[in-house]
Design a protein around this motif. Structure first.
Motif, PDB file in Angstrom:
ATOM      1  N   ALA A  57      41.600  15.693 -14.877  1.00  0.00           N
ATOM      2  CA  ALA A  57      41.207  15.932 -16.268  1.00  0.00           C
ATOM      3  C   ALA A  57      41.635  14.773 -17.154  1.00  0.00           C
ATOM      4  CB  ALA A  57      41.828  17.240 -16.763  1.00  0.00           C
ATOM      5  N   THR A  58      42.845  14.233 -16.917  1.00  0.00           N
ATOM      6  CA  THR A  58      43.304  13.095 -17.707  1.00  0.00           C
ATOM      7  C   THR A  58      42.433  11.876 -17.485  1.00  0.00           C
ATOM      8  OG1 THR A  58      45.586  13.905 -17.604  1.00  0.00           O
ATOM      9  CG2 THR A  58      45.274  11.588 -18.149  1.00  0.00           C
ATOM     10  N   ALA A  59      42.119  11.601 -16.206  1.00  0.00           N
ATOM     11  CA  ALA A  59      41.268  10.451 -15.893  1.00  0.00           C
ATOM     12  C   ALA A  59      39.886  10.609 -16.509  1.00  0.00           C
ATOM     13  CB  ALA A  59      41.165  10.280 -14.377  1.00  0.00           C
ATOM     14  N   GLU A  60      39.380  11.850 -16.485  1.00  0.00           N
ATOM     15  CA  GLU A  60      38.058  12.095 -17.061  1.00  0.00           C
ATOM     16  C   GLU A  60      38.064  11.855 -18.561  1.00  0.00           C
ATOM     17  OE1 GLU A  60      33.979  13.176 -16.816  1.00  0.00           O
ATOM     18  OE2 GLU A  60      35.475  12.511 -15.378  1.00  0.00           O
ATOM     19  N   ARG A  61      39.122  12.321 -19.234  1.00  0.00           N
ATOM     20  CA  ARG A  61      39.198  12.094 -20.679  1.00  0.00           C
ATOM     21  C   ARG A  61      39.297  10.605 -20.993  1.00  0.00           C
ATOM     22  NH1 ARG A  61      41.937  17.290 -20.840  1.00  0.00           N
ATOM     23  NH2 ARG A  61      43.887  16.362 -20.153  1.00  0.00           N
ATOM     24  N   GLU A  62      40.071   9.873 -20.176  1.00  0.00           N
ATOM     25  CA  GLU A  62      40.183   8.434 -20.404  1.00  0.00           C
ATOM     26  C   GLU A  62      38.839   7.740 -20.194  1.00  0.00           C
ATOM     27  OE1 GLU A  62      43.252   7.188 -17.778  1.00  0.00           O
ATOM     28  OE2 GLU A  62      44.887   7.928 -19.063  1.00  0.00           O
ATOM     29  N   ARG A  63      38.103   8.171 -19.165  1.00  0.00           N
ATOM     30  CA  ARG A  63      36.797   7.553 -18.908  1.00  0.00           C
ATOM     31  C   ARG A  63      35.830   7.833 -20.045  1.00  0.00           C
ATOM     32  NH1 ARG A  63      31.819   8.657 -16.364  1.00  0.00           N
ATOM     33  NH2 ARG A  63      32.339  10.852 -16.028  1.00  0.00           N
ATOM     34  N   ILE A  64      35.844   9.088 -20.524  1.00  0.00           N
ATOM     35  CA  ILE A  64      34.965   9.436 -21.645  1.00  0.00           C
ATOM     36  C   ILE A  64      35.325   8.608 -22.876  1.00  0.00           C
ATOM     37  CG2 ILE A  64      34.378  11.280 -23.269  1.00  0.00           C
ATOM     38  CD1 ILE A  64      34.561  13.236 -20.944  1.00  0.00           C
ATOM     39  N   GLY A  65      36.657   8.444 -23.119  1.00  0.00           N
ATOM     40  CA  GLY A  65      37.079   7.644 -24.262  1.00  0.00           C
ATOM     41  C   GLY A  65      36.600   6.201 -24.156  1.00  0.00           C
ATOM     42  N   ARG A  66      36.728   5.606 -22.932  1.00  0.00           N
ATOM     43  CA  ARG A  66      36.272   4.221 -22.759  1.00  0.00           C
ATOM     44  C   ARG A  66      34.764   4.112 -22.960  1.00  0.00           C
ATOM     45  NH1 ARG A  66      39.780   4.448 -18.305  1.00  0.00           N
ATOM     46  NH2 ARG A  66      37.978   4.736 -16.920  1.00  0.00           N
ATOM     47  N   ASP A  67      34.012   5.058 -22.393  1.00  0.00           N
ATOM     48  CA  ASP A  67      32.552   5.008 -22.504  1.00  0.00           C
ATOM     49  C   ASP A  67      32.109   5.167 -23.957  1.00  0.00           C
ATOM     50  OD1 ASP A  67      32.496   4.681 -19.825  1.00  0.00           O
ATOM     51  OD2 ASP A  67      31.777   6.698 -19.336  1.00  0.00           O
ATOM     52  N   LEU A  68      32.747   6.105 -24.676  1.00  0.00           N
ATOM     53  CA  LEU A  68      32.371   6.290 -26.073  1.00  0.00           C
ATOM     54  C   LEU A  68      32.728   5.064 -26.908  1.00  0.00           C
ATOM     55  CD1 LEU A  68      33.319  10.019 -26.714  1.00  0.00           C
ATOM     56  CD2 LEU A  68      31.033   9.038 -26.545  1.00  0.00           C
ATOM     57  N   HIS A  69      33.876   4.438 -26.588  1.00  0.00           N
ATOM     58  CA  HIS A  69      34.245   3.220 -27.315  1.00  0.00           C
ATOM     59  C   HIS A  69      33.226   2.117 -27.081  1.00  0.00           C
ATOM     60  CE1 HIS A  69      36.323  -0.676 -27.822  1.00  0.00           C
ATOM     61  NE2 HIS A  69      36.910  -0.069 -28.857  1.00  0.00           N
ATOM     62  N   ASP A  70      32.845   1.937 -25.804  1.00  0.00           N
ATOM     63  CA  ASP A  70      31.854   0.899 -25.505  1.00  0.00           C
ATOM     64  C   ASP A  70      30.513   1.208 -26.166  1.00  0.00           C
ATOM     65  OD1 ASP A  70      33.792  -0.298 -24.001  1.00  0.00           O
ATOM     66  OD2 ASP A  70      33.046   0.478 -22.079  1.00  0.00           O
ATOM     67  N   LEU A  71      30.182   2.504 -26.206  1.00  0.00           N
ATOM     68  CA  LEU A  71      28.882   2.910 -26.731  1.00  0.00           C
ATOM     69  C   LEU A  71      28.832   2.827 -28.250  1.00  0.00           C
ATOM     70  CD1 LEU A  71      26.087   4.216 -26.141  1.00  0.00           C
ATOM     71  CD2 LEU A  71      27.208   6.441 -26.370  1.00  0.00           C
ATOM     72  N   LEU A  72      29.909   3.255 -28.919  1.00  0.00           N
ATOM     73  CA  LEU A  72      29.866   3.396 -30.369  1.00  0.00           C
ATOM     74  C   LEU A  72      30.575   2.284 -31.130  1.00  0.00           C
ATOM     75  CD1 LEU A  72      30.532   7.223 -30.721  1.00  0.00           C
ATOM     76  CD2 LEU A  72      28.342   6.043 -30.861  1.00  0.00           C
ATOM     77  N   GLY A  73      31.446   1.532 -30.474  1.00  0.00           N
ATOM     78  CA  GLY A  73      32.227   0.528 -31.194  1.00  0.00           C
ATOM     79  C   GLY A  73      31.358  -0.461 -31.958  1.00  0.00           C
TER      80      GLY A  73
END
Length: 398
Positions: free
Chosen positions: A188-204
């Motif tokens: 679950a922690t790894a999944e949250r980190e991956r989602i955070g990275r993907d959203l950062h790359d997508l929305l930054g």
């Protein structure tokens, strides 16, 4: 009485048997049930001279001391617990010339010698043999009947091995369950980190561009209103495009959800001694896979906690224009229509636009069937958003 109000020497060590029971949600003094065997302390006089004044006086101080040593064996750390078991054995050797009931203390000491300790079974067996040789030599020198001399080694070795093999098996099961929880937590922690990275790359970059557009529009508002309106329109379009990208990304965030959930189900059920049979999941839309994975998690948890099953089966296949999930077990059955989390599963299935059927005759296992149409058109996006929201809430709770 809570542990906070106990004397420091009666508080369980972090790695003690009592502490381990508490971590697993068990009654802390579960192992105290073995004290029922200490009834032989009070039965032995029937066969060896009767309840004399000497026996009564020795019992009045030795039995409480034995109980204290037993409690300390369960409360002490793994390093020191065997010392209190040895204390029971020393107590026996000290009392053996005048107190045959003390033989029970010896058997308890032999059984508890390995409590909380990581020594191998071979080493433990050698220790039992050595202690029993000392006991037999002292008993023969005192003049005990040969029946007592012969029976004590048999009882202490057999009971000691049985109890400690069971305890070792229980510890392995507990470690496996804790490992399963740790794997889920890390996943679950790894999944949250991956989602955070993907959203950062997508929305930054997109949000930075929208910010620049809005700042430029504010500066042009009085000097060039037409151009300011154009910048606002471009910022609005960029925001709409970003929203579409986020929705698409959320749908694909959990593309491997079902395969991961099947692996987690296998670990959980095997640790609960339930044999699981399943096949790899077929390809399906991500929003359906995400929703069915949550339904599967709840169903498998119910089997592990309530079903008392020996075998379970998970079938996931495409039938025509629908996805079919079947979870069956050979447990006790008798599950009510909305029992054991079924109401929550029905809500999840309804959000997918599917149906759930439960067949659970008492004593004949439980079969849960979920059918979800491979929706097309306008209904699917709305359901995708509901499922994404449900999943986000479930992950936040995890």
């Amino acid at each position: 009485m809570s542990h906070r109000h106990l004397p420091s020497w009666l508080k369980p060590a972090p790695d003690s048997v009592v502490a381990d029971n508490l971590k697993l949600g068990k009654w802390p003094w579960l192992d105290a049930v073995h004290l029922l065997w200490s009834v032989w302390v009070f039965v032995t006089p029937v066969f060896s001279g009767g309840f004399t004044l000497r026996w009564t006086l020795i019992t009045l101080w030795s039995y409480p001391l034995f109980l204290l040593l037993y409690a300390l064996t369960l409360l002490a750390s793994r390093r020191t617990a065997p010392l209190f078991a040895l204390g029971m054995i020393v107590l026996t050797f000290a009392l053996l010339p005048v107190y045959p009931s003390g033989i029970s203390y010896f058997i308890f000491g032999c059984v508890m010698l390995r409590t909380g300790c990581s020594r191998s079974t071979t080493r433990y067996l050698l220790e039992l043999v050595a202690l029993n040789i000392v006991f037999m030599a002292q008993a023969m020198w005192i003049g005990y009947p040969w029946q007592s001399i012969a029976s004590v080694p048999v009882l202490s070795i057999i009971i000691g091995l049985i109890v400690n093999v069971e305890r070792a098996s229980s510890e392995k099961d507990a470690a496996l369950r804790l490992s399963h929880e740790e794997v889920r937590r890390l996943a679950a922690t790894a999944e949250r980190e991956r989602i955070g990275r993907d959203l950062h790359d997508l929305l930054g970059h997109t949000l930075s561009l929208i910010t620049l557009k809005l700042e430029l529009s504010r500066k042009l508002l009085e000097r060039d209103p037409a151009r300011s309106q154009g910048e606002l329109a471009e910022a609005e379009q960029i925001a709409r495009d970003a929203l579409a990208q986020v929705r698409s990304a959320v749908t694909g965030f959990r593309a491997a959800d079902m395969a991961a959930e099947l692996a987690s189900a296998h670990l959980l059920l095997e640790s609960s001694r339930v044999h699981l049979r399943h096949a790899p999941p077929p390809p399906m839309p991500g929003w359906i896979e995400c929703g069915l994975a949550m339904v599967l998690r709840e169903a498998v948890t119910n089997i592990a906690r309530h079903a008392q099953a020996g075998e379970a089966t998970i079938v996931l296949r495409i039938e025509g224009d629908a996805v079919l999930l079947e979870v069956a077990d050979d447990g006790r059955g008798g599950v009510s229509a909305n029992g054991n989390g079924l109401a929550g599963m029905r809500e999840r299935v309804a959000a997918l636009g599917g149906t759930l059927h439960i067949d659970s005759p008492r004593g004949a296992g439980t079969r849960l069937s979920v059918r979800v149409p491979l929706g097309q058109g306008d209904a699917a996006p709305a359901r995708r958003e509901r499922i994404a929201g449900q999943h986000a809430s479930a992950e936040a709770r995890a």
